[in-house]
Design a protein around this motif. Sequence first.
Motif, PDB file in Angstrom:
ATOM      1  N   THR A  33      16.894   8.883   0.272  1.00  0.00           N
ATOM      2  CA  THR A  33      17.207   7.766  -0.622  1.00  0.00           C
ATOM      3  C   THR A  33      16.750   6.441  -0.019  1.00  0.00           C
ATOM      4  N   VAL A  34      17.049   6.243   1.280  1.00  0.00           N
ATOM      5  CA  VAL A  34      16.683   4.993   1.947  1.00  0.00           C
ATOM      6  C   VAL A  34      15.174   4.859   2.057  1.00  0.00           C
ATOM      7  N   LEU A  35      14.500   5.907   2.525  1.00  0.00           N
ATOM      8  CA  LEU A  35      13.053   5.804   2.716  1.00  0.00           C
ATOM      9  C   LEU A  35      12.316   5.686   1.389  1.00  0.00           C
ATOM     10  N   ASP A  36      12.722   6.436   0.390  1.00  0.00           N
ATOM     11  CA  ASP A  36      12.076   6.323  -0.926  1.00  0.00           C
ATOM     12  C   ASP A  36      12.257   4.916  -1.484  1.00  0.00           C
ATOM     13  N   SER A  37      13.456   4.365  -1.340  1.00  0.00           N
ATOM     14  CA  SER A  37      13.713   3.009  -1.844  1.00  0.00           C
ATOM     15  C   SER A  37      12.938   1.975  -1.044  1.00  0.00           C
ATOM     16  N   PHE A  38      12.844   2.183   0.268  1.00  0.00           N
ATOM     17  CA  PHE A  38      12.102   1.259   1.132  1.00  0.00           C
ATOM     18  C   PHE A  38      10.633   1.203   0.724  1.00  0.00           C
ATOM     19  N   PHE A  39      10.045   2.345   0.442  1.00  0.00           N
ATOM     20  CA  PHE A  39       8.644   2.357   0.032  1.00  0.00           C
ATOM     21  C   PHE A  39       8.479   1.808  -1.380  1.00  0.00           C
ATOM     22  N   THR A  40       9.479   1.951  -2.217  1.00  0.00           N
ATOM     23  CA  THR A  40       9.423   1.398  -3.568  1.00  0.00           C
ATOM     24  C   THR A  40       9.339  -0.126  -3.537  1.00  0.00           C
ATOM     25  N   ILE A  41      10.014  -0.772  -2.566  1.00  0.00           N
ATOM     26  CA  ILE A  41       9.969  -2.243  -2.488  1.00  0.00           C
ATOM     27  C   ILE A  41       8.773  -2.743  -1.678  1.00  0.00           C
ATOM     28  N   GLY A  42       7.910  -1.824  -1.245  1.00  0.00           N
ATOM     29  CA  GLY A  42       6.672  -2.247  -0.598  1.00  0.00           C
ATOM     30  C   GLY A  42       6.618  -2.042   0.899  1.00  0.00           C
ATOM     31  N   GLY A  43       7.668  -1.498   1.503  1.00  0.00           N
ATOM     32  CA  GLY A  43       7.636  -1.225   2.933  1.00  0.00           C
ATOM     33  C   GLY A  43       6.780  -0.012   3.241  1.00  0.00           C
ATOM     34  N   ASN A  44       6.249   0.050   4.449  1.00  0.00           N
ATOM     35  CA  ASN A  44       5.456   1.224   4.828  1.00  0.00           C
ATOM     36  C   ASN A  44       5.640   1.635   6.284  1.00  0.00           C
ATOM     37  N   THR A  45       6.528   0.947   7.027  1.00  0.00           N
ATOM     38  CA  THR A  45       6.646   1.167   8.465  1.00  0.00           C
ATOM     39  C   THR A  45       8.061   1.604   8.826  1.00  0.00           C
ATOM     40  N   ILE A  46       8.145   2.690   9.595  1.00  0.00           N
ATOM     41  CA  ILE A  46       9.433   3.258  10.012  1.00  0.00           C
ATOM     42  C   ILE A  46       9.535   3.191  11.523  1.00  0.00           C
ATOM     43  N   ASP A  47      10.668   2.689  12.007  1.00  0.00           N
ATOM     44  CA  ASP A  47      10.938   2.612  13.436  1.00  0.00           C
ATOM     45  C   ASP A  47      11.861   3.753  13.845  1.00  0.00           C
ATOM     46  N   THR A  48      11.464   4.500  14.869  1.00  0.00           N
ATOM     47  CA  THR A  48      12.314   5.556  15.396  1.00  0.00           C
ATOM     48  C   THR A  48      12.138   5.609  16.906  1.00  0.00           C
ATOM     49  N   VAL A  74       1.944   6.041   5.727  1.00  0.00           N
ATOM     50  CA  VAL A  74       3.108   5.614   6.506  1.00  0.00           C
ATOM     51  C   VAL A  74       2.678   5.167   7.901  1.00  0.00           C
ATOM     52  N   VAL A  75       3.272   4.081   8.367  1.00  0.00           N
ATOM     53  CA  VAL A  75       3.107   3.644   9.754  1.00  0.00           C
ATOM     54  C   VAL A  75       4.341   4.103  10.523  1.00  0.00           C
ATOM     55  N   ILE A  76       4.127   4.968  11.502  1.00  0.00           N
ATOM     56  CA  ILE A  76       5.221   5.458  12.336  1.00  0.00           C
ATOM     57  C   ILE A  76       5.225   4.711  13.660  1.00  0.00           C
ATOM     58  N   LEU A  77       6.339   4.078  13.959  1.00  0.00           N
ATOM     59  CA  LEU A  77       6.568   3.479  15.264  1.00  0.00           C
ATOM     60  C   LEU A  77       7.627   4.324  15.962  1.00  0.00           C
ATOM     61  N   THR A  78       7.267   4.941  17.064  1.00  0.00           N
ATOM     62  CA  THR A  78       8.283   5.636  17.849  1.00  0.00           C
ATOM     63  C   THR A  78       8.193   5.195  19.299  1.00  0.00           C
ATOM     64  N   LYS A  79       9.287   5.424  20.003  1.00  0.00           N
ATOM     65  CA  LYS A  79       9.429   4.915  21.363  1.00  0.00           C
ATOM     66  C   LYS A  79       9.758   6.057  22.322  1.00  0.00           C
ATOM     67  N   GLY A  80       9.318   5.903  23.564  1.00  0.00           N
ATOM     68  CA  GLY A  80       9.592   6.914  24.572  1.00  0.00           C
ATOM     69  C   GLY A  80       9.836   6.298  25.927  1.00  0.00           C
ATOM     70  N   ALA A  81      10.085   7.170  26.915  1.00  0.00           N
ATOM     71  CA  ALA A  81      10.331   6.775  28.302  1.00  0.00           C
ATOM     72  C   ALA A  81      11.600   5.935  28.448  1.00  0.00           C
ATOM     73  N   HIS A  82      12.615   6.260  27.630  1.00  0.00           N
ATOM     74  CA  HIS A  82      13.909   5.597  27.756  1.00  0.00           C
ATOM     75  C   HIS A  82      14.635   6.135  28.981  1.00  0.00           C
ATOM     76  N   PRO A  83      15.401   5.295  29.685  1.00  0.00           N
ATOM     77  CA  PRO A  83      16.143   5.798  30.851  1.00  0.00           C
ATOM     78  C   PRO A  83      17.119   6.903  30.466  1.00  0.00           C
ATOM     79  N   LYS A  84      17.389   7.767  31.407  1.00  0.00           N
ATOM     80  CA  LYS A  84      18.450   8.756  31.253  1.00  0.00           C
ATOM     81  C   LYS A  84      19.458   8.548  32.378  1.00  0.00           C
ATOM     82  N   GLY A  85      20.386   9.469  32.509  1.00  0.00           N
ATOM     83  CA  GLY A  85      21.449   9.300  33.486  1.00  0.00           C
ATOM     84  C   GLY A  85      20.961   9.154  34.911  1.00  0.00           C
ATOM     85  N   ASN A  86      19.796   9.732  35.194  1.00  0.00           N
ATOM     86  CA  ASN A  86      19.287   9.658  36.560  1.00  0.00           C
ATOM     87  C   ASN A  86      18.358   8.466  36.783  1.00  0.00           C
ATOM     88  N   GLY A  87      18.318   7.543  35.826  1.00  0.00           N
ATOM     89  CA  GLY A  87      17.573   6.308  36.061  1.00  0.00           C
ATOM     90  C   GLY A  87      16.346   6.144  35.194  1.00  0.00           C
TER      91      GLY A  87
END
Length: 315
Positions: A33-48, A74-87
């Motif tokens: 529902t959110v993504l379909d509505s987001f693209f309906t209003i002209g958005g094309n980029t998703i952050d994850t 669709v423009v996909i923005l994703t992120k990596g190399a986040h710290p974990k418990g060991n630093g």
Amino acid sequence: MKTISIPGLSKPVSTLVQGSDYFSPDVYEKVCTVLDSFFTIGGNTIDTAHNYCDGKSEVAIGQWLKERENREDVVILTKGAHPKGNGPRVNPEAIKEDLLTSLERLGTDYIDLYTLHRDDPAVPVHVIIDALHEHVTAGRIKAIGVSNWTVQRIQEANEYAASQNVIGFTFSSPNLSLAKPNEPFWPGCISVDEEDVKWYEENQMPLLSWSSQARGFFTGRFTPEDRSNEDLVRVFYSDANWDRLHRAEQLAKEKSVSQIQIALAYALNQAFPTCAIIGAQNETELLSCKKGADIVLTKEEVDWLENGGNVHKSW
């Protein structure tokens, strides 16, 4: 919806970027529902991100992409190399591990905008740039960027990239908002200050702001006396920010919009390319963000919202 260009990416990037830190197959109907509505209003980029909902965010987005058969739109923005418990994990091995996992979850063979979720100043920039360059060359990444890096580290990394004639960072994702934080919302997070803004303006580097609406500070639900939200009190409660809220309320009345829409417009009317990552969870919130993104502010209005003074009287 307005868009910006990010070097390395042929697709335009919508100035509103739909956040997905609450996405999961468990709430897949809401995701659709959110993504379909987001693209309906002209958005094309998703952050994850690799770590959102323990990876379930990427899985849900991948399912939606497969069902809609719209990956190239669709423009996909994703992120990596986040710290974990060991630093910290900003190293070639962790980058590769997270990237390959994200590609599998998303059901795609490339990421449009790949972002390092944090920095580790102990790691030389040449190690990081060289590792990312391998994935860009392999076609797994179109453009590389950083989240929560200082401008000094970005500058250092890009100077090295230029010296090697390879692609450097072409966008950045710190916090930029009308409310200025007293301290980082999360450890290791970066919010731009006045000197940083000058650097972004001089370099015209696209900035994709998280928490651009200060996590609800401008909704009108909070007052100096209401201290029920400990994080908001810790990060955003200050005399200067209450003054900014009052100025946003004043300008909102003049423009027949809400103060939170003015706060969003502040982030999107800088003197360099900006986008705002939003956490809309329904069509009403999306439409409110769309209205805020359409507001045009002059430089004088932006400066007055931030610093006050008598400039407003001359509009």
